[in-house]
Write a protein that holds these residues in place. Structure first.
Motif, PDB file in Angstrom:
ATOM      1  N   UNK A  31       0.963  -1.039  -0.386  1.00 58.62           N
ATOM      2  CA  UNK A  31       0.176  -0.154   0.294  1.00 58.62           C
ATOM      3  C   UNK A  31       0.834   1.745   0.043  1.00 58.62           C
ATOM      4  N   UNK A  32       0.271   2.418  -0.740  1.00 59.96           N
ATOM      5  CA  UNK A  32       1.407   3.506  -0.809  1.00 59.96           C
ATOM      6  C   UNK A  32       1.090   4.569   0.510  1.00 59.96           C
ATOM      7  N   UNK A  33       2.455   4.205   1.019  1.00 63.98           N
ATOM      8  CA  UNK A  33       1.903   5.341   2.424  1.00 63.98           C
ATOM      9  C   UNK A  33       3.234   6.670   1.774  1.00 63.98           C
ATOM     10  N   UNK A  34       3.593   7.061   0.724  1.00 67.54           N
ATOM     11  CA  UNK A  34       4.417   8.400   0.795  1.00 67.54           C
ATOM     12  C   UNK A  34       4.190   8.650  -0.684  1.00 67.54           C
ATOM     13  N   UNK A  35       4.536  10.024  -1.401  1.00 72.08           N
ATOM     14  CA  UNK A  35       4.565  10.356  -3.298  1.00 72.08           C
ATOM     15  C   UNK A  35       5.196  11.652  -2.451  1.00 72.08           C
ATOM     16  N   UNK A  36       6.912  11.587  -3.387  1.00 68.22           N
ATOM     17  CA  UNK A  36       7.528  12.501  -3.250  1.00 68.22           C
ATOM     18  C   UNK A  36       6.697  13.713  -4.565  1.00 68.22           C
ATOM     19  N   UNK A  37       7.617  14.960  -4.091  1.00 74.12           N
ATOM     20  CA  UNK A  37       7.009  16.016  -4.442  1.00 74.12           C
ATOM     21  C   UNK A  37       6.830  15.543  -6.652  1.00 74.12           C
ATOM     22  N   UNK A  38       7.700  15.203  -7.189  1.00 74.87           N
ATOM     23  CA  UNK A  38       7.978  15.033  -8.038  1.00 74.87           C
ATOM     24  C   UNK A  38       6.616  13.297  -8.725  1.00 74.87           C
ATOM     25  N   UNK A  39       6.117  13.160  -7.656  1.00 70.53           N
ATOM     26  CA  UNK A  39       5.686  12.059  -8.326  1.00 70.53           C
ATOM     27  C   UNK A  39       4.259  12.545  -8.347  1.00 70.53           C
ATOM     28  N   UNK A  40       3.600  13.684  -7.237  1.00 74.75           N
ATOM     29  CA  UNK A  40       2.097  13.994  -7.279  1.00 74.75           C
ATOM     30  C   UNK A  40       1.617  14.185  -8.874  1.00 74.75           C
ATOM     31  N   UNK A  45      -1.032   7.179  -9.364  1.00 75.82           N
ATOM     32  CA  UNK A  45      -0.943   6.572  -7.975  1.00 75.82           C
ATOM     33  C   UNK A  45      -1.040   7.448  -6.944  1.00 75.82           C
ATOM     34  N   UNK A  46      -2.110   6.746  -6.137  1.00 81.20           N
ATOM     35  CA  UNK A  46      -3.063   7.406  -5.053  1.00 81.20           C
ATOM     36  C   UNK A  46      -2.159   6.993  -3.717  1.00 81.20           C
ATOM     37  N   UNK A  47      -2.055   7.545  -2.600  1.00 82.19           N
ATOM     38  CA  UNK A  47      -1.591   7.138  -1.089  1.00 82.19           C
ATOM     39  C   UNK A  47      -3.047   6.695  -1.144  1.00 82.19           C
ATOM     40  N   UNK A  48      -2.166   5.202   0.120  1.00 81.17           N
ATOM     41  CA  UNK A  48      -3.639   3.811   0.341  1.00 81.17           C
ATOM     42  C   UNK A  48      -3.871   3.184  -0.703  1.00 81.17           C
ATOM     43  N   UNK A  49      -3.715   3.445  -1.930  1.00 83.75           N
ATOM     44  CA  UNK A  49      -3.613   2.350  -2.901  1.00 83.75           C
ATOM     45  C   UNK A  49      -2.657   1.158  -3.490  1.00 83.75           C
ATOM     46  N   UNK A  50      -2.994   0.038  -3.936  1.00 81.30           N
ATOM     47  CA  UNK A  50      -2.039  -0.428  -3.915  1.00 81.30           C
ATOM     48  C   UNK A  50      -0.836  -0.968  -4.690  1.00 81.30           C
ATOM     49  N   UNK A  51      -0.070  -1.168  -4.981  1.00 79.66           N
ATOM     50  CA  UNK A  51       1.784  -0.282  -5.826  1.00 79.66           C
ATOM     51  C   UNK A  51       0.771  -2.038  -6.860  1.00 79.66           C
ATOM     52  N   UNK A  52       0.616  -2.997  -5.663  1.00 77.54           N
ATOM     53  CA  UNK A  52       0.573  -4.543  -6.772  1.00 77.54           C
ATOM     54  C   UNK A  52      -0.173  -4.521  -8.035  1.00 77.54           C
ATOM     55  N   UNK A  53      -1.416  -3.166  -8.132  1.00 77.31           N
ATOM     56  CA  UNK A  53      -1.923  -3.088  -9.247  1.00 77.31           C
ATOM     57  C   UNK A  53      -1.152  -2.553 -10.353  1.00 77.31           C
TER      58      UNK A  53
END
Length: 348
Positions: A31-40, A45-53
Protein backbone atom coordinates in the motif's frame (compact mmCIF):
# COMPACT_ATOMS: atom_id res chain seq x y z
CA UNK A 1 12.74 5.73 8.95
CA UNK A 2 16.35 4.76 8.27
CA UNK A 3 17.61 4.62 4.67
CA UNK A 4 21.24 3.85 5.55
CA UNK A 5 20.93 0.34 4.12
CA UNK A 6 20.91 1.63 0.56
CA UNK A 7 22.04 5.27 0.69
CA UNK A 8 25.44 6.38 1.89
CA UNK A 9 25.02 8.82 4.74
CA UNK A 10 21.97 9.66 6.86
CA UNK A 11 18.78 10.62 5.03
CA UNK A 12 15.29 11.63 6.03
CA UNK A 13 12.09 11.18 4.07
CA UNK A 14 12.10 14.92 3.39
CA UNK A 15 15.36 14.46 1.47
CA UNK A 16 13.43 12.48 -1.13
CA UNK A 17 11.61 15.70 -2.01
CA UNK A 18 14.88 16.92 -3.54
CA UNK A 19 15.14 14.08 -6.02
CA UNK A 20 14.33 14.84 -9.67
CA UNK A 21 12.41 11.57 -10.21
CA UNK A 22 9.11 10.22 -8.89
CA UNK A 23 9.67 8.23 -5.69
CA UNK A 24 7.00 6.21 -3.88
CA UNK A 25 7.12 4.25 -0.64
CA UNK A 26 4.78 1.35 0.15
CA UNK A 27 4.32 -0.67 3.32
CA UNK A 28 5.08 -4.39 3.52
CA UNK A 29 1.68 -5.15 1.94
CA UNK A 30 2.29 -2.88 -1.07
CA UNK A 31 0.00 0.00 0.00
CA UNK A 32 1.32 3.46 -0.95
CA UNK A 33 2.20 5.46 2.17
CA UNK A 34 4.31 8.23 0.62
CA UNK A 35 4.81 10.11 -2.66
CA UNK A 36 7.55 12.66 -3.12
CA UNK A 37 6.72 16.01 -4.67
CA UNK A 38 7.83 14.92 -8.14
CA UNK A 39 5.46 11.92 -8.01
CA UNK A 40 2.38 14.02 -7.29
CA UNK A 41 1.89 14.68 -10.99
CA UNK A 42 1.16 10.96 -11.45
CA UNK A 43 -2.55 11.04 -10.66
CA UNK A 44 -2.90 7.30 -11.24
CA UNK A 45 -0.96 6.53 -8.06
CA UNK A 46 -2.72 7.60 -4.89
CA UNK A 47 -1.89 7.22 -1.23
CA UNK A 48 -3.40 4.05 0.30
CA UNK A 49 -3.79 2.36 -3.10
CA UNK A 50 -1.97 -0.93 -3.58
CA UNK A 51 0.99 -0.68 -5.90
CA UNK A 52 0.45 -4.32 -6.87
CA UNK A 53 -2.25 -3.06 -9.26
CA UNK A 54 0.51 -1.66 -11.47
CA UNK A 55 2.67 -4.79 -11.49
CA UNK A 56 2.09 -7.92 -13.54
CA UNK A 57 -0.02 -10.35 -11.42
CA UNK A 58 2.59 -13.06 -11.89
CA UNK A 59 5.15 -10.85 -10.10
CA UNK A 60 2.98 -9.88 -7.11
CA UNK A 61 4.47 -12.47 -4.75
CA UNK A 62 8.01 -11.58 -5.84
CA UNK A 63 7.31 -7.90 -5.16
CA UNK A 64 6.16 -8.64 -1.59
CA UNK A 65 9.13 -10.97 -1.07
CA UNK A 66 11.51 -8.15 -2.09
CA UNK A 67 10.08 -5.97 0.68
CA UNK A 68 10.24 -8.76 3.23
CA UNK A 69 13.82 -9.78 2.44
CA UNK A 70 15.03 -6.22 1.69
CA UNK A 71 16.10 -7.09 -1.84
CA UNK A 72 16.34 -4.92 -4.96
CA UNK A 73 14.72 -5.76 -8.26
CA UNK A 74 13.44 -4.16 -11.47
CA UNK A 75 9.77 -4.88 -12.18
CA UNK A 76 7.93 -4.53 -15.44
CA UNK A 77 4.75 -2.57 -14.79
CA UNK A 78 1.58 -2.15 -16.84
CA UNK A 79 2.26 0.27 -19.72
CA UNK A 80 -1.47 0.47 -20.44
CA UNK A 81 -1.73 2.32 -17.12
CA UNK A 82 1.14 4.64 -17.99
CA UNK A 83 3.89 3.11 -15.82
CA UNK A 84 6.45 0.97 -17.65
CA UNK A 85 9.04 -0.02 -15.01
CA UNK A 86 9.81 0.32 -11.32
CA UNK A 87 13.08 -0.09 -9.42
CA UNK A 88 12.18 -1.50 -6.01
CA UNK A 89 14.46 -1.45 -2.96
CA UNK A 90 13.28 -3.18 0.21
CA UNK A 91 14.23 -1.29 3.38
CA UNK A 92 13.09 -2.10 6.91
CA UNK A 93 9.74 -3.57 5.97
CA UNK A 94 8.85 -0.98 3.31
CA UNK A 95 9.59 -0.62 -0.41
CA UNK A 96 11.24 2.48 -1.81
CA UNK A 97 10.20 2.63 -5.46
CA UNK A 98 11.77 4.66 -8.25
CA UNK A 99 9.37 4.82 -11.18
CA UNK A 100 11.57 6.05 -13.99
CA UNK A 101 14.74 4.32 -15.14
CA UNK A 102 17.30 4.87 -17.91
CA UNK A 103 15.76 3.14 -20.90
CA UNK A 104 18.97 1.78 -22.44
CA UNK A 105 19.80 -0.19 -19.27
CA UNK A 106 16.23 -1.43 -18.96
CA UNK A 107 16.65 -3.23 -22.26
CA UNK A 108 19.75 -4.96 -20.84
CA UNK A 109 17.58 -6.36 -18.05
CA UNK A 110 14.60 -7.57 -20.05
CA UNK A 111 15.92 -8.37 -23.52
CA UNK A 112 17.57 -11.69 -22.77
CA UNK A 113 16.32 -15.01 -24.15
CA UNK A 114 18.49 -17.72 -22.64
CA UNK A 115 19.63 -18.88 -19.18
CA UNK A 116 23.20 -17.97 -20.14
CA UNK A 117 22.13 -14.32 -20.33
CA UNK A 118 20.60 -14.20 -16.86
CA UNK A 119 23.89 -13.16 -15.27
CA UNK A 120 24.09 -10.18 -17.63
CA UNK A 121 20.52 -9.23 -16.68
CA UNK A 122 21.38 -9.48 -12.98
CA UNK A 123 24.41 -7.26 -13.51
CA UNK A 124 22.28 -4.67 -15.29
CA UNK A 125 19.80 -4.78 -12.42
CA UNK A 126 22.60 -4.04 -9.95
CA UNK A 127 23.88 -1.21 -12.16
CA UNK A 128 20.47 0.46 -12.07
CA UNK A 129 20.15 0.24 -8.30
CA UNK A 130 23.73 1.47 -7.88
CA UNK A 131 23.04 4.38 -10.24
CA UNK A 132 20.12 5.53 -8.11
CA UNK A 133 22.17 5.21 -4.92
CA UNK A 134 25.04 7.14 -6.46
CA UNK A 135 22.86 9.94 -7.81
CA UNK A 136 21.05 10.30 -4.48
CA UNK A 137 24.40 10.62 -2.78
CA UNK A 138 25.75 13.13 -5.31
CA UNK A 139 22.80 15.42 -4.82
CA UNK A 140 24.00 15.85 -1.22
CA UNK A 141 27.60 16.63 -2.21
CA UNK A 142 27.55 19.79 -4.27
CA UNK A 143 31.34 19.91 -4.44
CA UNK A 144 31.37 16.72 -6.51
CA UNK A 145 31.76 17.60 -10.23
CA UNK A 146 29.17 15.00 -11.18
CA UNK A 147 26.76 16.50 -8.66
CA UNK A 148 27.32 19.91 -10.20
CA UNK A 149 26.34 18.47 -13.57
CA UNK A 150 23.17 17.01 -12.06
CA UNK A 151 22.31 20.31 -10.45
CA UNK A 152 23.10 22.19 -13.67
CA UNK A 153 20.70 19.98 -15.60
CA UNK A 154 18.12 20.37 -12.87
CA UNK A 155 18.48 24.15 -13.06
CA UNK A 156 17.79 23.82 -16.79
CA UNK A 157 14.44 22.32 -15.85
CA UNK A 158 13.64 25.44 -13.85
CA UNK A 159 14.79 27.62 -16.73
CA UNK A 160 12.46 25.71 -19.05
CA UNK A 161 9.63 26.01 -16.54
CA UNK A 162 10.16 29.77 -16.24
CA UNK A 163 10.22 30.18 -20.02
CA UNK A 164 7.07 28.10 -20.40
CA UNK A 165 5.31 29.90 -17.56
CA UNK A 166 5.87 33.22 -19.32
CA UNK A 167 4.53 31.83 -22.60
CA UNK A 168 1.54 30.22 -20.88
CA UNK A 169 0.68 33.45 -19.07
CA UNK A 170 0.69 35.36 -22.34
CA UNK A 171 -1.60 32.77 -23.91
CA UNK A 172 -4.08 32.68 -21.03
CA UNK A 173 -4.30 36.45 -20.70
CA UNK A 174 -4.77 36.83 -24.49
CA UNK A 175 -1.99 39.40 -24.69
CA UNK A 176 0.12 40.08 -27.76
CA UNK A 177 2.70 37.71 -29.21
CA UNK A 178 5.57 36.59 -27.01
CA UNK A 179 8.21 37.96 -29.36
CA UNK A 180 8.87 39.55 -32.73
CA UNK A 181 8.14 37.48 -35.80
CA UNK A 182 11.23 36.82 -37.89
CA UNK A 183 11.68 35.40 -41.37
CA UNK A 184 12.98 31.87 -40.73
CA UNK A 185 14.06 28.76 -42.60
CA UNK A 186 12.06 26.10 -40.72
CA UNK A 187 13.86 23.26 -42.50
CA UNK A 188 17.27 24.50 -41.35
CA UNK A 189 16.06 25.12 -37.80
CA UNK A 190 14.52 21.65 -37.43
CA UNK A 191 17.39 19.71 -39.00
CA UNK A 192 19.96 21.59 -36.88
CA UNK A 193 17.99 20.97 -33.69
CA UNK A 194 17.46 17.26 -34.39
CA UNK A 195 21.13 16.75 -35.20
CA UNK A 196 22.12 18.39 -31.90
CA UNK A 197 19.34 16.77 -29.85
CA UNK A 198 20.04 13.27 -31.24
CA UNK A 199 23.63 13.43 -30.01
CA UNK A 200 22.35 14.08 -26.49
CA UNK A 201 19.54 11.51 -26.32
CA UNK A 202 21.14 8.60 -28.18
CA UNK A 203 23.29 7.58 -25.15
CA UNK A 204 20.04 7.27 -23.17
CA UNK A 205 18.67 4.76 -25.67
CA UNK A 206 16.41 7.09 -27.66
CA UNK A 207 16.41 7.29 -31.46
CA UNK A 208 15.37 10.23 -33.62
CA UNK A 209 14.97 10.50 -37.37
CA UNK A 210 13.89 13.48 -39.46
CA UNK A 211 12.64 13.44 -43.06
CA UNK A 212 11.98 16.51 -45.22
CA UNK A 213 9.75 15.37 -48.07
CA UNK A 214 9.43 18.66 -50.00
CA UNK A 215 10.95 22.11 -50.40
CA UNK A 216 9.89 24.14 -47.33
CA UNK A 217 9.24 27.84 -47.80
CA UNK A 218 10.69 30.35 -45.34
CA UNK A 219 8.02 31.96 -43.19
CA UNK A 220 7.46 34.68 -40.62
CA UNK A 221 7.25 32.98 -37.24
CA UNK A 222 7.91 33.53 -33.56
CA UNK A 223 11.20 31.69 -33.65
CA UNK A 224 11.87 31.11 -29.95
CA UNK A 225 8.29 29.97 -29.35
CA UNK A 226 8.42 27.59 -32.32
CA UNK A 227 11.68 26.04 -31.09
CA UNK A 228 10.18 25.49 -27.63
CA UNK A 229 7.06 23.83 -29.06
CA UNK A 230 9.01 21.77 -31.61
CA UNK A 231 11.38 20.38 -28.97
CA UNK A 232 8.61 19.88 -26.42
CA UNK A 233 6.84 17.65 -28.94
CA UNK A 234 10.07 15.75 -29.67
CA UNK A 235 10.69 15.08 -25.97
CA UNK A 236 7.04 14.23 -25.31
CA UNK A 237 7.00 11.78 -28.22
CA UNK A 238 10.09 10.01 -26.88
CA UNK A 239 8.66 9.83 -23.37
CA UNK A 240 5.43 8.25 -24.61
CA UNK A 241 7.02 5.98 -27.21
CA UNK A 242 7.19 2.34 -26.09
CA UNK A 243 10.23 1.62 -28.27
CA UNK A 244 12.03 4.92 -27.60
CA UNK A 245 11.81 5.98 -31.27
CA UNK A 246 10.36 9.07 -32.92
CA UNK A 247 10.24 9.74 -36.66
CA UNK A 248 9.66 13.34 -37.69
CA UNK A 249 8.31 14.17 -41.15
CA UNK A 250 8.09 17.72 -42.45
CA UNK A 251 6.35 18.80 -45.65
CA UNK A 252 4.54 21.82 -47.10
CA UNK A 253 0.97 21.58 -48.35
CA UNK A 254 -1.94 24.00 -48.88
CA UNK A 255 0.01 27.00 -47.65
CA UNK A 256 1.05 25.33 -44.40
CA UNK A 257 4.16 23.65 -43.03
CA UNK A 258 3.16 20.28 -41.59
CA UNK A 259 5.23 18.44 -38.97
CA UNK A 260 4.34 14.86 -38.02
CA UNK A 261 5.87 13.15 -34.98
CA UNK A 262 5.33 9.40 -35.43
CA UNK A 263 5.96 6.87 -32.63
CA UNK A 264 4.36 3.92 -30.83
CA UNK A 265 2.07 4.21 -27.83
CA UNK A 266 0.40 1.38 -25.91
CA UNK A 267 -2.54 3.44 -24.68
CA UNK A 268 -3.91 6.85 -25.63
CA UNK A 269 -5.81 7.16 -22.35
CA UNK A 270 -2.70 6.37 -20.28
CA UNK A 271 -0.60 8.93 -22.20
CA UNK A 272 -3.27 11.61 -21.82
CA UNK A 273 -3.65 10.86 -18.10
CA UNK A 274 0.08 11.10 -17.44
CA UNK A 275 0.89 14.05 -19.69
CA UNK A 276 -2.29 16.12 -19.59
CA UNK A 277 -0.40 19.19 -18.32
CA UNK A 278 2.00 19.05 -21.28
CA UNK A 279 -0.94 18.63 -23.68
CA UNK A 280 -2.75 21.62 -22.16
CA UNK A 281 0.39 23.75 -22.42
CA UNK A 282 0.97 22.87 -26.07
CA UNK A 283 -2.67 23.40 -27.04
CA UNK A 284 -2.74 26.83 -25.37
CA UNK A 285 0.49 28.05 -26.95
CA UNK A 286 -0.33 26.73 -30.43
CA UNK A 287 -3.84 28.19 -30.33
CA UNK A 288 -2.44 31.57 -29.26
CA UNK A 289 0.09 31.53 -32.12
CA UNK A 290 -2.48 30.48 -34.73
CA UNK A 291 -0.93 27.04 -35.20
CA UNK A 292 -2.91 23.79 -35.49
CA UNK A 293 -1.95 21.14 -32.94
CA UNK A 294 -3.76 17.82 -33.23
CA UNK A 295 -3.15 16.42 -29.77
CA UNK A 296 -2.39 12.70 -29.53
CA UNK A 297 -3.68 10.50 -32.36
CA UNK A 298 -3.50 6.69 -32.18
CA UNK A 299 -4.10 4.50 -35.24
CA UNK A 300 -4.17 0.74 -35.83
CA UNK A 301 -3.16 -0.38 -32.37
CA UNK A 302 0.15 1.14 -31.29
CA UNK A 303 0.85 3.60 -34.13
CA UNK A 304 0.58 7.13 -32.73
CA UNK A 305 1.46 10.66 -33.75
CA UNK A 306 1.32 14.37 -33.04
CA UNK A 307 0.65 16.76 -35.90
CA UNK A 308 1.60 20.44 -36.00
CA UNK A 309 0.59 22.73 -38.88
CA UNK A 310 1.99 26.26 -39.25
CA UNK A 311 0.75 28.74 -41.87
CA UNK A 312 3.35 30.10 -44.28
CA UNK A 313 3.37 33.89 -43.87
CA UNK A 314 5.35 35.92 -46.40
CA UNK A 315 4.09 39.42 -45.64
CA UNK A 316 7.03 41.13 -43.94
CA UNK A 317 4.85 44.07 -42.96
CA UNK A 318 2.79 41.96 -40.55
CA UNK A 319 2.11 43.73 -37.26
CA UNK A 320 4.12 42.24 -34.38
CA UNK A 321 4.87 43.17 -30.78
CA UNK A 322 8.43 43.63 -29.53
CA UNK A 323 9.10 41.62 -26.38
CA UNK A 324 12.06 39.64 -27.70
CA UNK A 325 14.77 40.41 -30.23
CA UNK A 326 14.54 37.51 -32.69
CA UNK A 327 17.08 39.06 -35.06
CA UNK A 328 19.89 38.28 -32.60
CA UNK A 329 18.63 34.76 -31.94
CA UNK A 330 21.72 32.69 -32.74
CA UNK A 331 22.49 28.98 -32.95
CA UNK A 332 23.77 28.87 -29.37
CA UNK A 333 20.44 30.22 -28.12
CA UNK A 334 18.63 27.45 -30.01
CA UNK A 335 20.87 24.82 -28.42
CA UNK A 336 20.31 26.32 -24.97
CA UNK A 337 16.58 25.64 -25.37
CA UNK A 338 17.47 22.13 -26.60
CA UNK A 339 19.49 21.58 -23.41
CA UNK A 340 16.44 22.58 -21.37
CA UNK A 341 14.27 20.13 -23.28
CA UNK A 342 16.90 17.40 -22.85
CA UNK A 343 16.49 17.52 -19.06
CA UNK A 344 12.99 16.07 -19.56
CA UNK A 345 14.67 12.87 -20.76
CA UNK A 346 17.86 13.07 -18.69
CA UNK A 347 15.85 12.79 -15.47
CA UNK A 348 13.28 10.29 -16.78
Amino acid sequence: MNFDSFLSGKYKISDLELLPWPVIITDYKGSVIYKNEFAYKIKLIRKSMNFLKLISPSDADIFLECIKQEKSRIFKCRPDLGVSHAAVIGVNGVAVIFLTICSIIIRDVFNYNSPESEHQAFSANERIISAYQEMCSKLKKVSDPAAKELLRCNSMRFSRAARHFSMYTHALTKTENFENNSFCDIEKICTSLIKYFSQKVTPLGYRLNIEISSVIAATLIQKCTFICVFLELVALSLRISVNYDCNIKIYEQDGKIHINYDFQSVSKSAAEANFYLEFDFLKSICSHCGWDFSGLNVFDGEEASFHLAIPVIKDKNISVSATCTSDTFELNAMFEIADEAFTLLYFS
